[in-house]
Design a protein around this motif. Structure first.
Motif, PDB file in Angstrom:
ATOM      1  N   VAL A 153      69.733  62.095  56.976  1.00 36.84           N
ATOM      2  CA  VAL A 153      71.132  62.437  57.214  1.00 36.84           C
ATOM      3  C   VAL A 153      71.445  62.302  58.693  1.00 36.84           C
ATOM      4  CG1 VAL A 153      71.257  64.027  55.259  1.00 36.84           C
ATOM      5  CG2 VAL A 153      70.639  64.884  57.528  1.00 36.84           C
ATOM      6  N   GLN A 154      72.725  62.169  59.000  1.00 38.99           N
ATOM      7  CA  GLN A 154      73.167  62.128  60.385  1.00 38.99           C
ATOM      8  C   GLN A 154      73.301  63.535  60.938  1.00 38.99           C
ATOM      9  OE1 GLN A 154      76.861  59.844  60.155  1.00 38.99           O
ATOM     10  NE2 GLN A 154      75.783  58.036  60.911  1.00 38.99           N
TER      11      GLN A 154
ATOM     12  N   GLY B  26      75.240  66.796  59.546  1.00 38.12           N
ATOM     13  CA  GLY B  26      75.288  66.756  58.096  1.00 38.12           C
ATOM     14  C   GLY B  26      74.573  67.922  57.453  1.00 38.12           C
TER      15      GLY B  26
ATOM     16  N   LEU C 209      72.003  69.304  53.955  1.00 39.44           N
ATOM     17  CA  LEU C 209      71.094  69.054  52.852  1.00 39.44           C
ATOM     18  C   LEU C 209      70.793  70.380  52.173  1.00 39.44           C
ATOM     19  CD1 LEU C 209      68.382  66.627  54.301  1.00 39.44           C
ATOM     20  CD2 LEU C 209      70.066  66.072  52.537  1.00 39.44           C
TER      21      LEU C 209
ATOM     22  N   VAL D 199      66.732  63.714  60.492  1.00 43.33           N
ATOM     23  CA  VAL D 199      68.097  63.814  61.007  1.00 43.33           C
ATOM     24  C   VAL D 199      68.252  62.832  62.157  1.00 43.33           C
ATOM     25  CG1 VAL D 199      69.881  65.323  61.919  1.00 43.33           C
ATOM     26  CG2 VAL D 199      68.123  66.246  60.385  1.00 43.33           C
TER      27      VAL D 199
END
Length: 113
Positions: free
Chosen positions: A12-13, A16, A18, A111
Motif C-alpha cells: 500500500v501507499q 493507506g 490495511l 508501505v
C-alpha cells in the motif's frame, strides 16, 4: 496446538490502510491476551499491540492513534486495523497468543513512500 493463520497483508501507499486477520482453528477465549508483533530485517521482533480477553488494549508508541487491535471470540479471530500507514510500518506481521508457543506464519506488509 492452536494453529494461527494471518491474512490481509499487501503493498500500500503511505497514508493507506490495511486490515490484518488472524484466524484460529480453536477457541481463543481461553487466552488472556492476544497480540500482534512485527519484524523487519536486522531488527528484533517487537510487539505492536495487545488485546486482553476483557477488552483492554495496549499499543507501541509508534502506532498509537493509527492501529486498532480487536478480537471476535465467537469467530476465533483477532484483527489489526492499520490506518495512516507509514513506510516505517513495513514488516512481517505475526499473530501470537501471549504466554504460549502459538505463532502465526506471518504476513508481509509493505508501505511505499
Amino acid at each position: 496446538q492452536v494453529p494461527l493463520v494471518e491474512s490481509g497483508g499487501g503493498l500500500v501507499q503511505a497514508g493507506g490502510s490495511l486490515r490484518l486477520s488472524c484466524a484460529a482453528s480453536r477457541s481463543i477465549a481461553s487466552f488472556n491476551t492476544m497480540a500482534w508483533y512485527r519484524q523487519t530485517p536486522g531488527k528484533q521482533r517487537e510487539v505492536v499491540a495487545t488485546n486482553s480477553s476483557r477488552g483492554r488494549t495496549n499499543y507501541a508508541d509508534s502506532v498509537k492513534g493509527r492501529f486498532t487491535i480487536s478480537r471476535d471470540n465467537r469467530n476465533n479471530t483477532v484483527y489489526l486495523q492499520m490506518n495512516s500507514l507509514k513506510p516505517e510500518d513495513t514488516a512481517v506481521y505475526y499473530c501470537h497468543a501471549e504466554y504460549s508457543a502459538y505463532w502465526g506464519q506471518g504476513t508481509q506488509v509493505t508501505v511505499s513512500s
